[in-house]
Design a protein around this motif. Structure first.
Motif, PDB file in Angstrom:
ATOM      1  N   MET A  92     -26.046   4.162  34.057  1.00 12.33           N
ATOM      2  CA  MET A  92     -26.261   5.429  33.366  1.00 12.33           C
ATOM      3  C   MET A  92     -26.495   5.207  31.872  1.00 12.33           C
ATOM      4  O   MET A  92     -27.390   5.809  31.270  1.00 12.33           O
ATOM      5  CB  MET A  92     -25.051   6.339  33.584  1.00 12.33           C
ATOM      6  CG  MET A  92     -25.098   7.658  32.840  1.00 12.33           C
ATOM      7  SD  MET A  92     -24.433   7.586  31.136  1.00 12.33           S
ATOM      8  CE  MET A  92     -22.722   7.209  31.455  1.00 12.33           C
ATOM      9  N   MET A  93     -25.717   4.316  31.263  1.00 11.17           N
ATOM     10  CA  MET A  93     -25.856   4.047  29.834  1.00 11.17           C
ATOM     11  C   MET A  93     -27.215   3.416  29.520  1.00 11.17           C
ATOM     12  O   MET A  93     -27.844   3.730  28.501  1.00 11.17           O
ATOM     13  CB  MET A  93     -24.716   3.141  29.373  1.00 11.17           C
ATOM     14  CG  MET A  93     -23.345   3.792  29.493  1.00 11.17           C
ATOM     15  SD  MET A  93     -21.962   2.628  29.303  1.00 11.17           S
ATOM     16  CE  MET A  93     -22.081   2.251  27.553  1.00 11.17           C
ATOM     17  N   LEU A  94     -27.684   2.557  30.399  1.00 11.81           N
ATOM     18  CA  LEU A  94     -28.994   1.939  30.216  1.00 11.81           C
ATOM     19  C   LEU A  94     -30.106   2.987  30.302  1.00 11.81           C
ATOM     20  O   LEU A  94     -31.031   3.000  29.479  1.00 11.81           O
ATOM     21  CB  LEU A  94     -29.205   0.853  31.264  1.00 11.81           C
ATOM     22  CG  LEU A  94     -30.566   0.127  31.227  1.00 11.81           C
ATOM     23  CD1 LEU A  94     -30.757  -0.581  29.889  1.00 11.81           C
ATOM     24  CD2 LEU A  94     -30.676  -0.867  32.376  1.00 11.81           C
ATOM     25  N   ILE A  95     -30.019   3.872  31.287  1.00  8.51           N
ATOM     26  CA  ILE A  95     -31.026   4.929  31.436  1.00  8.51           C
ATOM     27  C   ILE A  95     -31.018   5.859  30.219  1.00  8.51           C
ATOM     28  O   ILE A  95     -32.074   6.295  29.738  1.00  8.51           O
ATOM     29  CB  ILE A  95     -30.774   5.722  32.735  1.00  8.51           C
ATOM     30  CG1 ILE A  95     -30.967   4.819  33.954  1.00  8.51           C
ATOM     31  CG2 ILE A  95     -31.714   6.916  32.826  1.00  8.51           C
ATOM     32  CD1 ILE A  95     -30.562   5.474  35.275  1.00  8.51           C
ATOM     33  N   THR A 278     -27.349  11.597  35.297  1.00  9.94           N
ATOM     34  CA  THR A 278     -26.336  12.294  36.088  1.00  9.94           C
ATOM     35  C   THR A 278     -26.291  11.782  37.522  1.00  9.94           C
ATOM     36  O   THR A 278     -25.216  11.537  38.080  1.00  9.94           O
ATOM     37  CB  THR A 278     -26.623  13.809  36.094  1.00  9.94           C
ATOM     38  OG1 THR A 278     -26.635  14.292  34.750  1.00  9.94           O
ATOM     39  CG2 THR A 278     -25.569  14.558  36.893  1.00  9.94           C
ATOM     40  N   TYR A 279     -27.462  11.585  38.105  1.00 12.32           N
ATOM     41  CA  TYR A 279     -27.537  11.232  39.524  1.00 12.32           C
ATOM     42  C   TYR A 279     -26.884   9.879  39.813  1.00 12.32           C
ATOM     43  O   TYR A 279     -26.143   9.746  40.799  1.00 12.32           O
ATOM     44  CB  TYR A 279     -29.002  11.217  39.969  1.00 12.32           C
ATOM     45  CG  TYR A 279     -29.187  10.977  41.444  1.00 12.32           C
ATOM     46  CD1 TYR A 279     -28.873  11.960  42.382  1.00 12.32           C
ATOM     47  CD2 TYR A 279     -29.674   9.754  41.919  1.00 12.32           C
ATOM     48  CE1 TYR A 279     -29.034  11.736  43.750  1.00 12.32           C
ATOM     49  CE2 TYR A 279     -29.843   9.526  43.274  1.00 12.32           C
ATOM     50  CZ  TYR A 279     -29.519  10.514  44.186  1.00 12.32           C
ATOM     51  OH  TYR A 279     -29.687  10.291  45.523  1.00 12.32           O
ATOM     52  N   VAL A 280     -27.139   8.869  38.974  1.00  9.07           N
ATOM     53  CA  VAL A 280     -26.555   7.549  39.254  1.00  9.07           C
ATOM     54  C   VAL A 280     -25.033   7.582  39.106  1.00  9.07           C
ATOM     55  O   VAL A 280     -24.330   6.799  39.755  1.00  9.07           O
ATOM     56  CB  VAL A 280     -27.159   6.449  38.352  1.00  9.07           C
ATOM     57  CG1 VAL A 280     -28.645   6.298  38.578  1.00  9.07           C
ATOM     58  CG2 VAL A 280     -26.860   6.694  36.889  1.00  9.07           C
ATOM     59  N   CYS A 281     -24.531   8.509  38.269  1.00  9.96           N
ATOM     60  CA  CYS A 281     -23.075   8.622  38.133  1.00  9.96           C
ATOM     61  C   CYS A 281     -22.431   9.162  39.408  1.00  9.96           C
ATOM     62  O   CYS A 281     -21.227   8.989  39.615  1.00  9.96           O
ATOM     63  CB  CYS A 281     -22.722   9.526  36.952  1.00  9.96           C
ATOM     64  SG  CYS A 281     -22.895   8.720  35.349  1.00  9.96           S
ATOM     65  N   ASP A 286     -16.079   8.381  44.689  1.00 10.60           N
ATOM     66  CA  ASP A 286     -16.141   8.670  46.121  1.00 10.60           C
ATOM     67  C   ASP A 286     -16.503  10.125  46.384  1.00 10.60           C
ATOM     68  O   ASP A 286     -17.284  10.427  47.298  1.00 10.60           O
ATOM     69  CB  ASP A 286     -14.799   8.343  46.777  1.00 10.60           C
ATOM     70  CG  ASP A 286     -14.547   6.832  46.852  1.00 10.60           C
ATOM     71  OD1 ASP A 286     -15.540   6.088  46.834  1.00 10.60           O
ATOM     72  OD2 ASP A 286     -13.367   6.429  46.913  1.00 10.60           O
ATOM     73  N   PHE A 287     -15.934  11.045  45.594  1.00 15.15           N
ATOM     74  CA  PHE A 287     -16.141  12.466  45.877  1.00 15.15           C
ATOM     75  C   PHE A 287     -17.581  12.903  45.575  1.00 15.15           C
ATOM     76  O   PHE A 287     -18.120  13.762  46.263  1.00 15.15           O
ATOM     77  CB  PHE A 287     -15.136  13.335  45.106  1.00 15.15           C
ATOM     78  CG  PHE A 287     -15.004  13.005  43.644  1.00 15.15           C
ATOM     79  CD1 PHE A 287     -15.888  13.511  42.700  1.00 15.15           C
ATOM     80  CD2 PHE A 287     -13.968  12.184  43.205  1.00 15.15           C
ATOM     81  CE1 PHE A 287     -15.746  13.222  41.356  1.00 15.15           C
ATOM     82  CE2 PHE A 287     -13.815  11.887  41.857  1.00 15.15           C
ATOM     83  CZ  PHE A 287     -14.719  12.397  40.929  1.00 15.15           C
ATOM     84  N   THR A 288     -18.214  12.325  44.552  1.00 15.77           N
ATOM     85  CA  THR A 288     -19.619  12.672  44.286  1.00 15.77           C
ATOM     86  C   THR A 288     -20.561  11.862  45.174  1.00 15.77           C
ATOM     87  O   THR A 288     -21.665  12.324  45.491  1.00 15.77           O
ATOM     88  CB  THR A 288     -19.969  12.434  42.806  1.00 15.77           C
ATOM     89  OG1 THR A 288     -19.448  11.166  42.392  1.00 15.77           O
ATOM     90  CG2 THR A 288     -19.390  13.527  41.937  1.00 15.77           C
ATOM     91  N   ARG A 289     -20.114  10.664  45.590  1.00 15.31           N
ATOM     92  CA  ARG A 289     -20.922   9.867  46.531  1.00 15.31           C
ATOM     93  C   ARG A 289     -21.054  10.604  47.855  1.00 15.31           C
ATOM     94  O   ARG A 289     -22.082  10.498  48.543  1.00 15.31           O
ATOM     95  CB  ARG A 289     -20.278   8.497  46.734  1.00 15.31           C
ATOM     96  CG  ARG A 289     -21.250   7.441  47.290  1.00 15.31           C
ATOM     97  CD  ARG A 289     -20.573   6.095  47.426  1.00 15.31           C
ATOM     98  NE  ARG A 289     -20.096   5.611  46.136  1.00 15.31           N
ATOM     99  CZ  ARG A 289     -18.831   5.328  45.861  1.00 15.31           C
ATOM    100  NH1 ARG A 289     -17.897   5.490  46.797  1.00 15.31           N
ATOM    101  NH2 ARG A 289     -18.487   4.886  44.682  1.00 15.31           N
TER     102      ARG A 289
END
Length: 382
Positions: A92-95, A278-281, A286-289
């Motif tokens: 996320m930080m790279l993006i 946001t999406y890669v986070c 587990d709950f967002t996965r």
């Protein structure tokens, strides 16, 4: 900035004015118009500083305190400690860094279309890295810095640079509104389910269904129009009208530039990066996965879009780098999809904090770059 009236007098007259006796009608200095005039800008400056610095800080602190009052903080920290995969946070930080690089390149294109001399690609990136780092300190501080920096470095009119900056933000506003419309369409079932099941959702629905709200909004628009139309001879209205003209001039460059299609491509690149931040986070917890693997969530793109758009809209609220409003908006958006407040808070804290660390690092790099290149430029001129 208000000028001091004695600067316009010859030195002898100014000295003589200080030697003349001063008569006071009362303790407030009513007999000394010069003192009253000097006090007004000081009071105006103090009030302006309070609004500019303390109000956003108070908003950030107030919303953070309110958020942690509503959730179990120990549970939040346990979720972060036990269930966060920081590999995806690093992605996320790279993006995020890449999105700022594209934004800097896009602003450079807009500046050149407005007649500002071309900067190096790295310098264009630095204007954004430094600006976002400074915005963590005070809202809009970074915007002011990058406009002044470019104006001085490229010897360009400050008003022109400010106009392009406002146009840059104006185009972002259009994108956010379009994304909001899309998110309301694709996530309509989840939003309606939230409104019918949760107390806060029912409160939101009750407020938005109240005709007085829309009457009030219409009234404010009518009052704003009336002020601009019937009070246009007043100084502050003229200033407002000048700013609106400047906004339009900076924005219309987008449509008159020869490479407008490149501007569109850069814009798509910026907001695509923002979405995938946001999406890669989602893969970090587990709950967002689980949202990604849910067959009804379009591989997580529906909740990703809603969380991303809600977070983007919250940036309109003045705060230190989005701290407070952004966290609250992200937490609220995640609860639309069945997550708990603690889980939404943990997600927002990790994402915001790691972005802040990254922005500070890029800000330090920008400070070194500005100092080194400024010294080199000064040596060349001498």
């Amino acid at each position: 900035m208000d000028s001091i009236s004695t600067h316009n007098n010859p030195p002898a007259q100014a000295a003589e004015s200080f030697r003349q006796p001063i008569l006071y009608d009362n303790i407030s200095g009513a007999g000394n118009p010069g003192k009253r005039n000097a006090e007004k800008p000081l009071i105006k400056k103090i009030i302006g500083d309070i609004i500019r610095y303390l109000v956003p800080l108070a908003i950030s602190i107030g919303l953070i305190v309110w958020m942690f009052h509503k959730v179990d903080f120990q549970k939040v920290m346990k979720i972060i400690h036990d269930g966060c995969d920081f590999f995806w946070i690093g992605a996320m930080m790279l993006i995020t860094t890449v999105s700022h690089m594209i934004r800097g390149t896009r602003w450079g294109l807009q500046l050149r279309a407005a007649g500002v001399a071309r900067m190096t690609l790295l310098c264009e990136w630095v204007t954004i890295w430094g600006a976002y780092a400074l915005n963590l300190v005070f809202p809009q501080l970074g915007e002011g810095w990058r406009c002044v920096f470019v104006s001085k470095r490229q010897k360009a009119p400050l008003s022109t640079v400010i106009g392009t900056d406002v146009g840059d933000r104006g185009s972002d506003l259009i994108v956010v509104l379009l994304l909001l419309l899309i998110s309301l369409i694709v996530a309509h079932p989840f939003i309606m389910d939230f409104l019918t099941k949760y107390a806060i959702g029912k409160d939101v629905e009750r407020i938005t269904d109240d005709p007085l709200l829309w009457i009030g909004i219409g009234g404010l628009v009518a009052v704003a129009w009336a002020i601009l139309h019937y009070c246009r001879t007043y100084k502050w209205v003229k200033t407002l009208d000048t700013n609106i003209t400047r906004i339009w001039n900076g924005f219309k460059v987008i449509f008159t530039m020869t490479k407008w299609w490149l501007y569109v491509i850069y814009t798509i690149g910026i907001w695509t990066c923002y979405f995938f931040e946001t999406y890669v986070c989602f893969f970090a917890f587990d709950f967002t996965r689980g949202l990604v693997h849910n067959p009804h969530m379009a591989a997580g793109f529906i909740p990703g879009l809603v969380v991303f758009v809600f977070g983007s809209m919250s940036m309109a609220i003045p705060s230190n780098g989005g701290l407070g409003p952004w966290n609250l908006a992200v937490m609220f958006a995640l609860t639309l999809f069945g997550l708990s407040s603690e889980e939404g808070t943990a997600f927002s804290i990790v994402m915001w904090s790691c972005q802040a660390v990254m922005l500070i690092a890029l800000g330090l790099f920008s400070a070194v770059y500005v100092a080194v290149t400024g010294r080199k430029k000064q040596n060349l001129s001498t």
